[in-house]
Design a protein around this motif. Sequence first.
Motif, short mmCIF file in Angstrom:
data_model
loop_
_atom_site.label_atom_id
_atom_site.label_comp_id
_atom_site.label_asym_id
_atom_site.label_seq_id
_atom_site.Cartn_x
_atom_site.Cartn_y
_atom_site.Cartn_z
N GLY A 132 36.51 66.81 -7.07
CA GLY A 132 35.89 68.27 -7.36
C GLY A 132 34.82 68.45 -6.68
O GLY A 132 33.98 69.04 -7.35
N VAL A 133 34.16 67.59 -5.68
CA VAL A 133 32.88 67.43 -5.39
C VAL A 133 32.68 67.83 -3.98
O VAL A 133 33.43 67.18 -3.02
CB VAL A 133 32.21 66.07 -5.57
CG1 VAL A 133 30.77 66.09 -5.24
CG2 VAL A 133 32.23 65.63 -7.05
N ASP A 134 31.85 68.75 -3.57
CA ASP A 134 31.53 69.18 -2.12
C ASP A 134 30.27 68.86 -1.90
O ASP A 134 29.08 69.44 -2.23
CB ASP A 134 31.99 70.67 -1.87
CG ASP A 134 31.77 71.09 -0.69
OD1 ASP A 134 31.79 70.20 0.58
OD2 ASP A 134 31.47 72.16 -0.32
N GLU A 135 30.10 67.83 -1.21
CA GLU A 135 28.66 67.14 -0.83
C GLU A 135 28.37 67.28 0.56
O GLU A 135 29.17 67.23 1.48
CB GLU A 135 28.48 65.71 -1.34
CG GLU A 135 27.24 65.24 -1.21
CD GLU A 135 27.15 63.69 -1.65
OE1 GLU A 135 25.96 63.17 -2.02
OE2 GLU A 135 28.36 63.02 -1.61
N GLU A 136 27.00 67.88 0.92
CA GLU A 136 26.59 68.02 2.28
C GLU A 136 25.26 67.51 2.36
O GLU A 136 24.38 67.93 1.57
CB GLU A 136 26.74 69.56 2.59
CG GLU A 136 26.16 69.82 3.94
CD GLU A 136 26.19 71.17 4.21
OE1 GLU A 136 25.72 71.64 5.19
OE2 GLU A 136 26.49 72.11 3.22
N VAL A 137 24.81 66.72 3.27
CA VAL A 137 23.46 66.26 3.46
C VAL A 137 22.65 67.52 4.06
O VAL A 137 23.10 67.91 5.29
CB VAL A 137 23.35 65.02 4.41
CG1 VAL A 137 21.91 64.97 4.76
CG2 VAL A 137 24.03 63.65 3.77
N LEU A 138 21.70 67.92 3.19
CA LEU A 138 21.06 69.03 3.87
C LEU A 138 19.78 68.60 4.92
O LEU A 138 19.55 69.39 5.72
CB LEU A 138 20.43 69.83 2.89
CG LEU A 138 21.43 70.50 1.70
CD1 LEU A 138 20.90 70.94 0.70
CD2 LEU A 138 22.61 71.39 2.53
#
Length: 137
Positions: free
Chosen positions: A35-41
Motif C-alpha cells: 500500500g505504498v507508492d514511493e518516488e525518488v524526488l
Amino acid sequence: MKTALRIAARSLIGLALFTAGLALGQQTGPTDYRGVDEEVLAAIDLAKEIDTVENRDLRVSRAIVAPGGHIGLHSHKGDPTIVYVVQGTLTNHHDDGTTQEFQADQTFAEFGLRPHWVENSGATPLIFIAANIHHRE
C-alpha cells in the motif's frame, strides 16, 4: 508435601502460560512494502560532493520565510541539499542570472559551487523542508 507440590505445579503452569502469552504476543514485523507508492524526488551523488562524513550530520530542517524575506547568496559546495516546498512559492536566483520558481509539493537539489539565493516574493509565508549533509561547526 502435597501442598508444596501443588504450589510448584501451579507456579510452573502459570509460568508456562505467561511465557506462551509473551511468545504469541510478539509478532514479527512485515519486511515488505504494501500500500505504498514511493518516488525518488531528487538525488545527489555524495561521492562527488563530500570527501568524508567525519564531522558531518545528515539533517532535516524546516524554514519559514516571511513575505519579502530571503536567504542570501551562498553555494552548497560540501553541503549538498535537497529542498521540498511545503507552502508558498520559492524563487531561486542563480548568480548566472537564471531564476526558477518552485511551488508547494515541488522538489529541487542544490550542490556544488554554483551560488544562488532564494526569496519569498509572495504574500503568504513560504515553508520548505531542507535535507542536507551539513558540516558541523
